[in-house]
Scaffold this active site. Structure first.
Site, PDB file in Angstrom:
ATOM      1  N   ALA A 107       0.853  -1.195   0.000  1.00 38.60           N
ATOM      2  CA  ALA A 107       0.000   0.000   0.000  1.00 38.60           C
ATOM      3  C   ALA A 107       0.883   1.238   0.000  1.00 38.60           C
ATOM      4  O   ALA A 107       2.089   1.146   0.217  1.00 38.60           O
ATOM      5  CB  ALA A 107      -0.893   0.013   1.233  1.00 38.60           C
ATOM      6  N   LYS A 108       0.313   2.380  -0.227  1.00 33.21           N
ATOM      7  CA  LYS A 108       1.022   3.650  -0.093  1.00 33.21           C
ATOM      8  C   LYS A 108       0.008   4.736   0.146  1.00 33.21           C
ATOM      9  O   LYS A 108      -1.135   4.648  -0.330  1.00 33.21           O
ATOM     10  CB  LYS A 108       1.800   3.967  -1.374  1.00 33.21           C
ATOM     11  CG  LYS A 108       3.017   4.815  -1.126  1.00 33.21           C
ATOM     12  CD  LYS A 108       4.159   3.957  -0.592  1.00 33.21           C
ATOM     13  CE  LYS A 108       5.389   4.748  -0.321  1.00 33.21           C
ATOM     14  NZ  LYS A 108       6.486   3.860   0.087  1.00 33.21           N
ATOM     15  N   GLY A 109       0.422   5.763   0.874  1.00 32.31           N
ATOM     16  CA  GLY A 109      -0.438   6.909   1.097  1.00 32.31           C
ATOM     17  C   GLY A 109       0.319   8.180   0.794  1.00 32.31           C
ATOM     18  O   GLY A 109       1.558   8.167   0.734  1.00 32.31           O
TER      19      GLY A 109
END
Ligand code: NAD
Length: 418
Positions: A107-109
């Site tokens: 994931a990444k934000g």
């Protein structure tokens, strides 16, 4: 960068995954799923600034694939970050977790903002609101953020506190890279740089080189680059150059890393550090040295400059610092590249250890953390190296093959719901 290389970061990352699928003869249903991110959240939200005005910020949280476990990935605060880049970095996280065999998806934000121009209280309000917005996705068993470019342990503390307040009790497992006082792990702050040092050591062995006599040029002077520099210096390497976005400092006799980093803290730049020549980032990449560490940002080694790289070894501390064309040039020129999805996994690995310690409420000594990091990275490096030999390919392709194989096995075992 040549015009033919202006393809997006996402296309680059997907093309590497696709190439591994092709070599492994992966079935179409899995290939198609790996090209896309599973879930994406875009939030446009207001934040009160110190001067009383209200600004609208845009943030993302993207989950690429959770077949192997909860999603895991950092949160970037940067003015130029886009949704497409966040997707690319999320997919990289799926590959990283799989290559070092930790039970996570990717994931990444991100938030489009310039944290350097915001006060601590503005950053706190920004972070807490963003944490609320992404609480639809994040959670100790679903998606666990960590620090990345522009964020730090304090950012994670605010996210942990905000998430915990909404639930009514403390939930340290929701983020990693926290301050030690609230459940952070020993060794986490230096973890990515530590992983880069271990990668450099393993690669040096392949080139019959000892770190005790190696010369190193490091692109970057941030979290990853500075901790890698300190650890490589401790191993006896001579760090001959370091750079930041404004340029670099070079002394062929070696730099005193502690003094250089203090100088950067005081002046905001490595440029002008006493006893050094001022060089450009382009100069740094072409310096005569044993090891080049790319620990700054994306797409730095390109088709335009790859042939000028004189280092025997390139260690990729940054995400996607080398374009596919440059990667081929380096391989053809006999440069040993430790790719990002292997070399920059130290932070991910120690984040996993932090999460495990939080779940058990049992904390490890620093030596236990570091020994375990060394073991996981060495195992992954050895597995990747074996694939390069069996498949007569480079470390990047081999690492992707290992990662894709693991993710596809998990996808196949789980099947498609319903
Ligand atoms: P950071 O913001 O602390 O440092 C980045 C450094 O790169 C700064 O010194 C900046 O001046 C320099 N820089 C930026 N653009 C540059 C350019 N064009 N040329 C030369 N230098 C430039 O970020 P960080 O946390 O050290 O991350 C660096 C890289 O490592 C990023 O690609 C990030 O995605 C990757 N990474 C970070 C972590 C982590 O735990 N922080 C983990 C894995 C990978």
């Amino acid at each position: 960068m040549s015009s033919t290389e202006k393809t997006s970061l996402l296309k680059m990352v997907v093309s590497q995954i696709d190439a591994a699928c092709e070599r492994l003869n992966v079935q179409d249903s899995c290939r198609l799923r790996l090209r896309k991110c599973e879930r994406e959240l875009i939030a446009n939200f207001p934040v009160k600034m110190d001067d009383g005005t209200v600004r609208i910020f845009t943030g993302f949280r993207v989950q690429h694939n959770d077949s192997r476990g909860p999603c895991k990935g950092g949160i970037r605060y940067h003015p130029d970050i886009t949704l497409d880049q966040t997707r690319a970095l999320a997919a990289q996280m799926t590959m990283k977790a799989a290559v070092v065999n930790v039970p996570y998806g990717g994931a990444k934000g991100a938030i489009i903002c310039n944290p350097k121009l915001m006060s601590q209280s503005e950053l706190e309000r920004l972070t807490r609101r963003y944490a609320c917005e992404i609480s639809l996705l994040i959670g100790p068993e679903s998606d666990i953020p960590a620090p990345e470019v522009g964020t730090n342990p304090q950012t994670m503390a605010w996210i942990m506190d905000t998430y915990s307040m909404a639930k009514g009790y403390s939930i340290p497992t929701v983020v990693t890279g926290k301050p030690i006082e609230i459940g952070g792990s020993k060794g986490r702050l230096e973890a990515t740089g530590h992983g880069c040092m271990i990668s450099a050591k393993l690669a040096a062995k392949q080139r019959h080189l000892s770190l005790r006599v190696a010369t190193v040029a490091i692109q970057g002077a941030g979290n990853v680059a500075s901790s890698a520099a300190k650890q490589l210096a401790r191993e006896g390497c001579q760090i001959i150059a370091m750079s930041d976005s404004t340029g670099g400092a070079y002394n062929p006799q070696g730099l005193d890393i502690e003094s250089l980093l203090n100088y950067k803290k005081e002046t905001g730049s490595v440029i002008g550090f006493p006893g050094t020549d001022i060089i450009t980032n382009a100069d740094l990449l072409a310096l005569p040295c044993d090891i080049l560490m790319a620990a700054a940002t994306e797409r730095q080694i390109t088709a335009d400059n790859a042939a000028q790289v004189k280092a025997k070894i390139v260690v990729e501390g940054a995400n996607v610092p080398t374009t596919p064309k440059a990667s081929k040039i380096l391989y053809d020129n006999g440069v040993f590249v430790v790719p990002d999805i292997l070399a920059s996994t130290g932070g991910l690995i120690i984040s996993y250890f932090e999460w495990v310690q939080n779940i058990q409420s049992l904390f490890w000594q620093e030596w236990e953390v570091n020994d375990s990091l060394q073991r996981l990275l060495t195992d992954a490096f050895t597995e990747v190296l074996e694939i390069t030999r069996a498949e007569k390919t480079d470390m990047r392709s081999a690492a992707h093959m290992l990662a894709v194989k693991r993710v596809v096995s998990a996808m196949s075992a789980r099947g498609i719901y319903p």
